[in-house]
Design an enzyme around this catalytic site. Structure first.
Site, PDB file in Angstrom:
ATOM      1  N   LYS A   1      12.798   8.716 -15.631  1.00  0.00           N
ATOM      2  CA  LYS A   1      11.256   8.670 -15.910  1.00  0.00           C
ATOM      3  C   LYS A   1      10.741   8.274 -17.238  1.00  0.00           C
ATOM      4  CE  LYS A   1      10.522  12.397 -12.471  1.00  0.00           C
ATOM      5  NZ  LYS A   1       9.839  13.838 -12.507  1.00  0.00           N
TER       6      LYS A   1
ATOM      7  N   ASP B   1       3.180  14.141 -11.423  1.00  0.00           N
ATOM      8  CA  ASP B   1       3.799  15.416 -11.440  1.00  0.00           C
ATOM      9  C   ASP B   1       2.706  16.462 -12.057  1.00  0.00           C
ATOM     10  OD1 ASP B   1       6.246  14.638 -10.707  1.00  0.00           O
ATOM     11  OD2 ASP B   1       7.172  14.465 -12.556  1.00  0.00           O
TER      12      ASP B   1
ATOM     13  N   GLY C   1      11.381  19.658 -21.416  1.00  0.00           N
ATOM     14  CA  GLY C   1      12.156  18.450 -21.179  1.00  0.00           C
ATOM     15  C   GLY C   1      10.908  17.700 -20.408  1.00  0.00           C
TER      16      GLY C   1
ATOM     17  N   MET D   1       9.367  25.748 -11.167  1.00  0.00           N
ATOM     18  CA  MET D   1       9.464  24.477 -10.437  1.00  0.00           C
ATOM     19  C   MET D   1      10.888  24.187  -9.498  1.00  0.00           C
ATOM     20  SD  MET D   1       7.964  21.898 -13.071  1.00  0.00           S
ATOM     21  CE  MET D   1       6.316  22.092 -13.855  1.00  0.00           C
TER      22      MET D   1
ATOM     23  N   TYR E   1      13.043  24.756  -6.448  1.00  0.00           N
ATOM     24  CA  TYR E   1      12.647  25.464  -4.967  1.00  0.00           C
ATOM     25  C   TYR E   1      14.174  25.545  -3.866  1.00  0.00           C
ATOM     26  CZ  TYR E   1      12.989  20.043  -4.564  1.00  0.00           C
ATOM     27  OH  TYR E   1      13.265  18.917  -4.549  1.00  0.00           O
TER      28      TYR E   1
END
EC number: 1.1.1.25
Length: 286
Positions: free
Chosen positions: A71, A107, A134, A228, A230
């Site tokens: 990313k 995001d 992060g 976040m 899941y």
């Protein structure tokens, strides 16, 4: 829908990508929308990233998602960045625009949408604790501040990294107070009542691994918890929230919402509401 020479290609690059649920939800949405696209996962090693990006461009790929570990590394390989991607320092979406590859970050948008839909939570004027520093934390902190949060405190094992993140965003969001504290359970338990929302952006809790020492009983029913992670659907942190009667949500809504934003960027068409999330939930329950 059969693939032909006219089928347009979308995808996701990362390593690993074999576990990614994005192909499932994106292809389901494309089929429901009647669009002649195919969404394909591409496993790309870190030392092959530049070659992969050039190859995707040469093949005329319409766009692709970017996941761990690329990313941030992909940014210098792109021609332009959206303001969000530039601010966050990461791109999770690339779109071909003419001869340019343009990086976006959906995001943060997906996170805020999930907070609203899954928790009924609006960040404006609220005090928020973000665990981790992060890439996911950067997107969360930027989006929370952009939505008018009164304060964002970053809790991280390396407090220096948390302070660095606070300083970076303090320059951009003068209406939000930023601070950093150690990610220490005893410390968090003492101050958790000072927050309206607790957000876990770290991988702690993934696969059911323990979230050591967290006690949310002081937070009270006014608070909310967002993890976040899941898998599992109810992480140890969320189980603690449930024990204390605090409303909570996992990251499945964020994954779906960022995917909806990405697909709209690529195709110009918004996917049917709730379809991606339903696909994800069905896959995780099977």
């Amino acid at each position: 829908m059969p693939f032909t020479g006219a089928t347009r290609v979308l995808g996701i690059i990362g390593q690993p990508v074999s576990h990614s649920l994005s192909p499932l939800m994106q292809n389901a949405a494309l089929q429901a929308m009647g669009l002649d696209y195919a969404y394909v996962p591409f496993a790309v090693e870190e030392d092959c990233l530049a070659d992969a990006v050039r190859g995707l461009a040469a093949l005329g790929v319409v766009g692709f998602n970017v996941t761990i570990p690329h990313k941030s590394a992909i940014l210098p390989l792109l021609d332009r960045l959206s303001p969000e991607a530039e601010l966050i320092g990461a791109a999770n979406v690339v779109k071909r625009e003419g001869s340019d590859l343009v990086g976006y970050n959906t995001d943060g948008t997906g996170f805020i949408q999930s907070l609203s839909e899954d928790l009924g939570f609006t960040p404006a004027g609220c005090r928020i604790l973000v665990m981790g520093a992060g890439g996911a934390a950067r997107a969360a902190v930027a989006s929370l501040a952009g939505a008018g949060a009164a304060s964002v405190v970053i809790a991280n094992r390396s407090i220096a990294r948390g302070e660095e993140l606070s300083a970076a965003f303090r320059r951009h969001f003068i209406g939000t107070q930023f601070a950093a504290i150690p990610l220490d359970p005893e410390n968090l338990n003492r101050c958790v009542q000072n927050f309206d929302l607790l957000v876990n952006t770290s991988s702690v809790g993934m696969g059911g691994t323990a979230f050591p020492g967290m006690d949310l009983s002081r937070m009270g029913p006014h608070g909310a918890v967002y993890d976040m992670v899941y898998v599992p659907a109810v992480t140890p942190l969320l189980a603690e929230a449930e024990r204390c009667g605090i409303r909570y949500a996992n990251g499945i809504g964020m994954l779906a919402a960022q995917g909806e934003c990405a697909l709209e960027l690529w195709t110009g068409v918004r996917p049917p509401e709730g379809l991606m999330k339903a696909c994800l939930m069905a896959a995780l329950m099977s």
